[in-house]
Design a protein around this motif. Sequence first.
Motif, PDB file in Angstrom:
ATOM      1  N   VAL A   1       0.857  -1.188   0.000  1.00 19.72           N
ATOM      2  CA  VAL A   1       0.000   0.000   0.000  1.00 19.72           C
ATOM      3  C   VAL A   1       0.890   1.233   0.000  1.00 19.72           C
ATOM      4  O   VAL A   1       1.954   1.244   0.618  1.00 19.72           O
ATOM      5  CB  VAL A   1      -0.971  -0.006   1.212  1.00 19.72           C
ATOM      6  N   GLU A   2       0.457   2.259  -0.720  1.00 20.23           N
ATOM      7  CA  GLU A   2       1.251   3.473  -0.845  1.00 20.23           C
ATOM      8  C   GLU A   2       0.462   4.670  -0.333  1.00 20.23           C
ATOM      9  O   GLU A   2      -0.760   4.730  -0.479  1.00 20.23           O
ATOM     10  CB  GLU A   2       1.650   3.693  -2.308  1.00 20.23           C
ATOM     11  N   LEU A   3       1.175   5.616   0.261  1.00 22.25           N
ATOM     12  CA  LEU A   3       0.557   6.835   0.779  1.00 22.25           C
ATOM     13  C   LEU A   3       0.923   8.021  -0.102  1.00 22.25           C
ATOM     14  O   LEU A   3       2.075   8.177  -0.487  1.00 22.25           O
ATOM     15  CB  LEU A   3       1.034   7.081   2.215  1.00 22.25           C
ATOM     16  N   CYS A   4      -0.078   8.860  -0.421  1.00 22.40           N
ATOM     17  CA  CYS A   4       0.165  10.093  -1.159  1.00 22.40           C
ATOM     18  C   CYS A   4      -0.446  11.269  -0.393  1.00 22.40           C
ATOM     19  O   CYS A   4      -1.332  11.086   0.435  1.00 22.40           O
ATOM     20  CB  CYS A   4      -0.420  10.014  -2.563  1.00 22.40           C
ATOM     21  N   ASN A   5       0.012  12.463  -0.711  1.00 19.79           N
ATOM     22  CA  ASN A   5      -0.331  13.643   0.083  1.00 19.79           C
ATOM     23  C   ASN A   5      -1.359  14.524  -0.631  1.00 19.79           C
ATOM     24  O   ASN A   5      -1.078  15.076  -1.697  1.00 19.79           O
ATOM     25  CB  ASN A   5       0.946  14.439   0.388  1.00 19.79           C
ATOM     26  N   THR A   6      -2.523  14.645  -0.031  1.00 23.38           N
ATOM     27  CA  THR A   6      -3.627  15.413  -0.613  1.00 23.38           C
ATOM     28  C   THR A   6      -3.256  16.875  -0.841  1.00 23.38           C
ATOM     29  O   THR A   6      -3.514  17.441  -1.905  1.00 23.38           O
ATOM     30  CB  THR A   6      -4.854  15.339   0.320  1.00 23.38           C
TER      31      THR A   6
ATOM     32  N   LEU B   1      -2.009  21.194  -4.806  1.00 22.92           N
ATOM     33  CA  LEU B   1      -1.254  22.347  -5.290  1.00 22.92           C
ATOM     34  C   LEU B   1      -0.544  22.058  -6.609  1.00 22.92           C
ATOM     35  O   LEU B   1      -0.527  22.893  -7.512  1.00 22.92           O
ATOM     36  CB  LEU B   1      -0.216  22.775  -4.248  1.00 22.92           C
ATOM     37  N   ARG B   2       0.027  20.867  -6.699  1.00 24.70           N
ATOM     38  CA  ARG B   2       0.827  20.500  -7.863  1.00 24.70           C
ATOM     39  C   ARG B   2       0.762  19.008  -8.089  1.00 24.70           C
ATOM     40  O   ARG B   2       1.081  18.277  -7.162  1.00 24.70           O
ATOM     41  CB  ARG B   2       2.298  20.912  -7.600  1.00 24.70           C
ATOM     42  N   PRO B   3       0.309  18.510  -9.217  1.00 27.91           N
ATOM     43  CA  PRO B   3      -0.112  19.216 -10.432  1.00 27.91           C
ATOM     44  C   PRO B   3      -1.562  19.689 -10.413  1.00 27.91           C
ATOM     45  O   PRO B   3      -2.014  20.319 -11.354  1.00 27.91           O
ATOM     46  CB  PRO B   3       0.077  18.144 -11.505  1.00 27.91           C
ATOM     47  N   GLY B   4      -2.307  19.351  -9.342  1.00 31.14           N
ATOM     48  CA  GLY B   4      -3.718  19.704  -9.243  1.00 31.14           C
ATOM     49  C   GLY B   4      -4.590  18.471  -9.329  1.00 31.14           C
ATOM     50  O   GLY B   4      -4.407  17.625 -10.208  1.00 31.14           O
TER      51      GLY B   4
ATOM     52  N   LYS C   1      -7.623  13.802 -11.936  1.00 32.31           N
ATOM     53  CA  LYS C   1      -8.908  13.177 -12.245  1.00 32.31           C
ATOM     54  C   LYS C   1      -9.079  13.023 -13.751  1.00 32.31           C
ATOM     55  O   LYS C   1      -9.531  11.973 -14.239  1.00 32.31           O
ATOM     56  CB  LYS C   1     -10.057  13.997 -11.667  1.00 32.31           C
ATOM     57  N   ALA C   2      -8.713  14.060 -14.498  1.00 30.79           N
ATOM     58  CA  ALA C   2      -8.846  14.019 -15.958  1.00 30.79           C
ATOM     59  C   ALA C   2      -7.978  12.919 -16.573  1.00 30.79           C
ATOM     60  O   ALA C   2      -8.306  12.380 -17.639  1.00 30.79           O
ATOM     61  CB  ALA C   2      -8.471  15.370 -16.558  1.00 30.79           C
TER      62      ALA C   2
ATOM     63  N   SER D   1     -11.544  12.484  -3.609  1.00 29.10           N
ATOM     64  CA  SER D   1     -12.393  11.776  -4.569  1.00 29.10           C
ATOM     65  C   SER D   1     -11.844  11.965  -5.985  1.00 29.10           C
ATOM     66  O   SER D   1     -11.837  11.025  -6.789  1.00 29.10           O
ATOM     67  CB  SER D   1     -13.830  12.289  -4.487  1.00 29.10           C
ATOM     68  N   ASN D   2     -11.382  13.169  -6.304  1.00 27.79           N
ATOM     69  CA  ASN D   2     -10.755  13.407  -7.608  1.00 27.79           C
ATOM     70  C   ASN D   2      -9.505  12.546  -7.778  1.00 27.79           C
ATOM     71  O   ASN D   2      -9.235  12.025  -8.864  1.00 27.79           O
ATOM     72  CB  ASN D   2     -10.372  14.878  -7.760  1.00 27.79           C
ATOM     73  N   LEU D   3      -8.740  12.406  -6.693  1.00 25.06           N
ATOM     74  CA  LEU D   3      -7.534  11.581  -6.742  1.00 25.06           C
ATOM     75  C   LEU D   3      -7.889  10.103  -6.872  1.00 25.06           C
ATOM     76  O   LEU D   3      -7.101   9.307  -7.378  1.00 25.06           O
ATOM     77  CB  LEU D   3      -6.683  11.808  -5.494  1.00 25.06           C
ATOM     78  N   ALA D   4      -9.101   9.736  -6.388  1.00 23.42           N
ATOM     79  CA  ALA D   4      -9.628   8.370  -6.500  1.00 23.42           C
ATOM     80  C   ALA D   4      -8.781   7.346  -5.749  1.00 23.42           C
ATOM     81  O   ALA D   4      -8.601   6.211  -6.201  1.00 23.42           O
ATOM     82  CB  ALA D   4      -9.790   7.976  -7.965  1.00 23.42           C
ATOM     83  N   SER D   5      -8.253   7.750  -4.605  1.00 24.52           N
ATOM     84  CA  SER D   5      -7.479   6.817  -3.782  1.00 24.52           C
ATOM     85  C   SER D   5      -8.388   5.724  -3.224  1.00 24.52           C
ATOM     86  O   SER D   5      -9.613   5.835  -3.234  1.00 24.52           O
ATOM     87  CB  SER D   5      -6.814   7.572  -2.633  1.00 24.52           C
ATOM     88  N   THR D   6      -7.766   4.672  -2.720  1.00 26.60           N
ATOM     89  CA  THR D   6      -8.509   3.582  -2.099  1.00 26.60           C
ATOM     90  C   THR D   6      -9.088   4.029  -0.763  1.00 26.60           C
ATOM     91  O   THR D   6     -10.251   3.762  -0.453  1.00 26.60           O
ATOM     92  CB  THR D   6      -7.574   2.373  -1.864  1.00 26.60           C
TER      93      THR D   6
END
Length: 250
Positions: free
Chosen positions: A53-58, A63-66, A71-72, A132-137
């Motif tokens: 499992v990986e963690l990312c920062n909201t 801020l970057r890249p948005g 989502k797009a 939700s845009n990032l669509a993480s688990t």
Amino acid sequence: MYTLLKQEGRARRGEFKTVHGTVQTPAFMNVGTSAAIKGGISSYDLKDLRCQVELCNTYHLHLRPGDEKIKALGGLHKFMGWDGPILTDSGGFQVFSLAQLRTISEQGVKFQSHIDGRRIFMGPEESMRIQSNLASTIAMAFDECIENPATREYTKRSIDRTVRWLRRCRAEMDRLNAAEGTINPHQMLFGINQGSTFPDLRIEHMKQISEINCDGYAIGGLAVGEPAPVMYEIIEEVEPYMPKDKPRYL
């Protein structure tokens, strides 16, 4: 869904099934703050290393890249070439770490971007929409990571507000998961326990958030300046009040 396979004392061995795969617990979650691991390790390398499992920062991805751009492109999994579970933190830690650049209110937090100085606002609803845009688990609830040391009076006000924020996170995530165009309609929500270094306030807060239906629960606001023995003491105090049928995250 979490299945407890074996317990010895307070140590637990479990299995956490998600829409993006199963995590065998306990597990170490590596940190890919901006959707990548520093030092040149790719998502494909992580799979070879059997990372679960990986963690990312909201905050940083907003801020970057948005988050709209991500989502797009189909969400974080496609963006970073990783098909396993991803947990995104809520941005709440930045309430703590960017103390000189923010203002907290009942609605949320006004930030000054550490990149270009522009003013941004994030509250429970905004955090859920970004995640939700990032669509993480797994999406983490928006909370305040309380500075240490903190007064008892401030800590009590803060945890009461964090409970209210969690209710708003739950409602917004339910709305987003049911909305048309949501990339991951099975996104999970983890609540976060706070309370600084006051054991009774920690326990009170854990009892309150455990009544709000979340998919897992975290102990937050530790390893932020308190001595290691205090961290372990807080974990020992809070653990008995955490739901037994849900995964736990430190």
